[in-house]
Design a protein around this motif. Structure first.
Motif: not given
Lengths: 408, 290
Positions: B132-146
């Protein structure tokens, strides 16, 4: 409270716990009498607790362990020979109110008949709602120094004339003994110490006129403990520090920690002396009560071993004299007094009544700690370190206010 | 796409936690209708978890009817290692709330068959009805998850070999010894996250400003995998002021002008589509007719 099955999982929450030398804001999880790792259960078993117990911000400490206690509540283990089982039961039960979950019933110097009759009756046994765990008997004497007899009857003090035989003849059976207090300067004492070590019995030096090198020899032969430091030994002297010098001796193996019992009742040991001991050798400090039959009783005359003793002004004397003969302080009081007198941290004060005695007995993998897989013997304390409730094998065995809200 | 610019990092935590709270409340989960959350690890979402725990302790939210799926986990790192994501999730979130462990899903990096573990994970997400809702962060290189630069934007849950840059960046968590850093991870794919009904991405700090710029001001590009979410119908990016440093003034002003609308998203009785009160509308139409 329903009687839990072996798989019954309890979570104690809203509490702080003493673990790994720190007071942590953590929950305590218990199953089958042991402290368990909730993270492992969460991921492996994927189950919720069967019962949640609100601790209302209590501090949870391992249960207190008293390595030296002569009796209490009118019972004297050395004198009430015929009823010693009832006596131990009574004391074991009442000690729960002080947060003590394990103890070593202690016998002062007595005639051989006493040991023969009493020792077989004080069996090591697990604690529960019937009372605190009996870890084994601490026999304090009769192989001690007449000069430092304290409240021990002189006529029953003995030497090791026949070496280890003298000891086995005296006690008849070693089965229920876990500690022997002896004076290391007595001839043949060193070989007796070596023999006792082989039988996994701990040796404490005390009631002694030993100089430091006598003490060091005893330690090299296997002694690991000093009985009620400062009391019934030579006073500290700067050219021969005596047994007190063991606290800072460099002539004993470095990996070995010398433990010492200390009576922090505010009477037997001056607060300044407590501070000296604590500051020089904190990790070896073990709080003991050395409590006598008068523990838990009002002022009056009682029996201790072969003597009549008198309790006045909260002190216990041999009747009609000024000789102190054991304390009437309870363990939680000693913890509080020790903390106040030394200004030590709460952790240090609690460990002196939990981790250190457990280490001295080498049972610290299961007692005296709140680590995973240790026995769930613990005490809930208020901010002033007053006892709120006592738990053995994860079950409540004493509660002051009966105020634990249980949520399913 | 929505971009919510918060004054401080703390407000990013509060905003995102409030949004989760609001979404769950509006959803009204029950035993027949679970709310399915996708969850990240790392430093950025920590504050959000703390807030959610606070709301839980204050009785504002229960996690009883919530299922969670975590984004990723290292391969062959003991589960109780302080850097494992199992450890992170248990100690920073799960142990403080009332979630049923049966409803928690984290990829097992110690599974004997890693491929199968990944496929199972995708299957379980489907079985739960999708996220329903996926929460994420990013790395400085713009990666989401791995999903590091170059990952397919259609990727699914899989085993991923970590880039040298990532290993070096992570060495600080492993006693500054790069040999101790796990070299592989299991991760959901960009496609897996794209399938969620809504995606909320938290971005804070000036070191992530360039990635934010790449995410929203330039085109979709697999070298900045977070940019894929330009094509997601419901993406919400929550950032702090520092993270906007590489954006154009125009972009920042545009989204800041919408802040009142965005604030409605987290108000208890808020509505995402603001309407004028009915009588205003009626008065206007009457005026026109005369």
């Amino acid at each position: 409270m329903p009687e839990p099955e072996s798989s019954f999982l309890r979570q104690f929450y809203n509490c702080s716990i003493l673990r790994h030398g720190k007071i942590l804001k953590e929950d305590l999880w218990v199953r089958n009498g042991l402290i368990v790792d909730p993270e492992k259960i969460f991921y492996d078993e994927k189950i919720m607790p069967d019962e949640r117990i609100n601790c209302h911000d209590a501090l949870i400490s391992p249960g207190f362990i008293d390595l030296q206690i002569n009796g209490g509540f009118g019972v004297d283990f050395s004198n009430d020979i015929d009823t010693v089982e009832e006596g131990v039961n009574k004391v074991a039960k009442k000690l729960l109110t002080y947060g003590v979950t394990s103890f070593c019933p202690t016998l002062v110097t007595s005639p051989p008949e006493t040991y023969r009759k009493v020792l077989p009756k004080i069996k090591k046994r697990n604690g529960g709602s019937h009372g605190a765990t009996v870890l084994g008997v601490h026999v304090e004497g009769p192989f001690i120094s007449i000069t430092k007899k304290g409240a021990h009857p002189e006529e029953y003090i003995r030497n090791f004339e026949n070496g280890f035989r003298s000891l086995t003849d005296m006690y008849s059976s070693l089965e229920n003994i876990c500690y022997v207090t002896l004076a290391p300067e007595i001839p043949n004492a060193l070989s007796v110490i070596s023999e006792l070590c082989k039988k996994d019995i701990k040796i404490s030096v005390g009631h002694s006129v030993a100089n430091l090198s006598d003490g060091e020899e005893a330690v090299k032969h296997g002694a690991t403990f000093i009985t009620h430091l400062f009391n019934a030994m030579l006073p500290f002297h700067h050219r021969d520090p005596g047994l007190v010098g063991l606290l800072t001796s460099k002539r004993i193996p470095t990996e070995k920690i010398i433990y010492y019992g200390i009576i922090a009742d505010g009477i037997h040991t001056h607060p300044a002396a407590l501070r000296i001991a604590h500051r020089t050798h904190p990790e070896g400090l073990v709080l003991v009560t050395d409590a006598i039959a008068a523990l838990g009783l009002k002022e009056g005359v009682y029996r201790l071993g072969q003597y009549d003793i008198e309790v006045r002004d909260e002190r216990a004397y041999i009747a009609g004299t000024e000789t102190l003969c054991g304390s009437t302080a309870e363990m939680s009081h000693c913890v509080r007094f020790f903390r106040e007198a030394t200004g030590c941290s709460i952790v240090e004060a609690l460990e002196a009544a939990t981790l250190h005695p457990a280490r001295a007995l080498e049972i610290d993998s299961r007692k005296g700690v709140l680590n995973f897989n240790a026995e769930a013997d613990f005490v809930m304390l208020d901010e002033a370190l007053g006892v709120l409730s006592t738990w053995i094998a994860g079950k409540c065995v004493y509660t002051k206010n009966n105020n634990y809200v249980i949520e399913l | 796409m929505r971009l919510v610019i918060c004054d401080t990092v703390d407000y990013v935590s509060e905003w995102s936690a409030k949004y989760v709270l609001k979404r769950i409340k509006d959803f009204q989960p029950n035993e027949n209708k679970y709310f399915v959350l996708g969850l990240p690890t790392g430093g950025t979402p920590l504050g959000m978890y703390k807030k959610l725990i606070e709301y839980h302790k204050a009785g504002k939210i229960s996690f009883k009817y919530i299922k969670t799926f975590n984004m990723d986990e290292y391969v062959d790192l003991p589960r109780d290692h302080p850097e494992s994501y199992h450890y992170y999730m248990y100690n920073n979130f799960f142990k403080h709330i009332d979630i049923d462990p049966k409803n928690v899903h984290i990829l097992d990096g110690n599974a004997p068959d890693l491929m199968q573990e990944c496929n199972e994970f995708e299957r379980k997400i489907k079985e739960a009805g999708g996220i329903e809702l996926f929460i994420g962060g990013i790395g400085p290189d713009g990666h989401i998850a791995f999903n590091e630069p170059g990952s397919s934007l259609a990727s699914r849950t899989r085993v991923k070999t970590l880039a040298q840059d990532t290993l070096e960046a992570n060495a600080r968590f492993f006693g500054n010894d790069i040999n101790k850093v796990p070299k592989q991870a299991l991760t959901v794919g960009v496609g897996t996250v794209m399938d969620a009904k809504e995606v909320m991405i938290l971005i804070t700090g000036s070191h992530k400003a360039f990635a934010l710029y790449k995410a929203i001001e330039e085109g979709v590009n697999h070298m900045w995998t977070v940019s894929a979410f330009q094509q997601h119908p419901r993406t919400l990016i929550i950032c702090d002021e520092d993270a906007t440093l590489e954006l154009r003034v125009k972009t920042v002003k545009y989204f800041k002008a919408l802040s009142a609308v965005h604030h409605k998203l987290i108000e208890e009785d808020g509505d995402a589509i603001p309407r004028r009160p009915l009588h205003d509308v009626q008065n206007e139409s009457m005026g026109n007719s005369q």
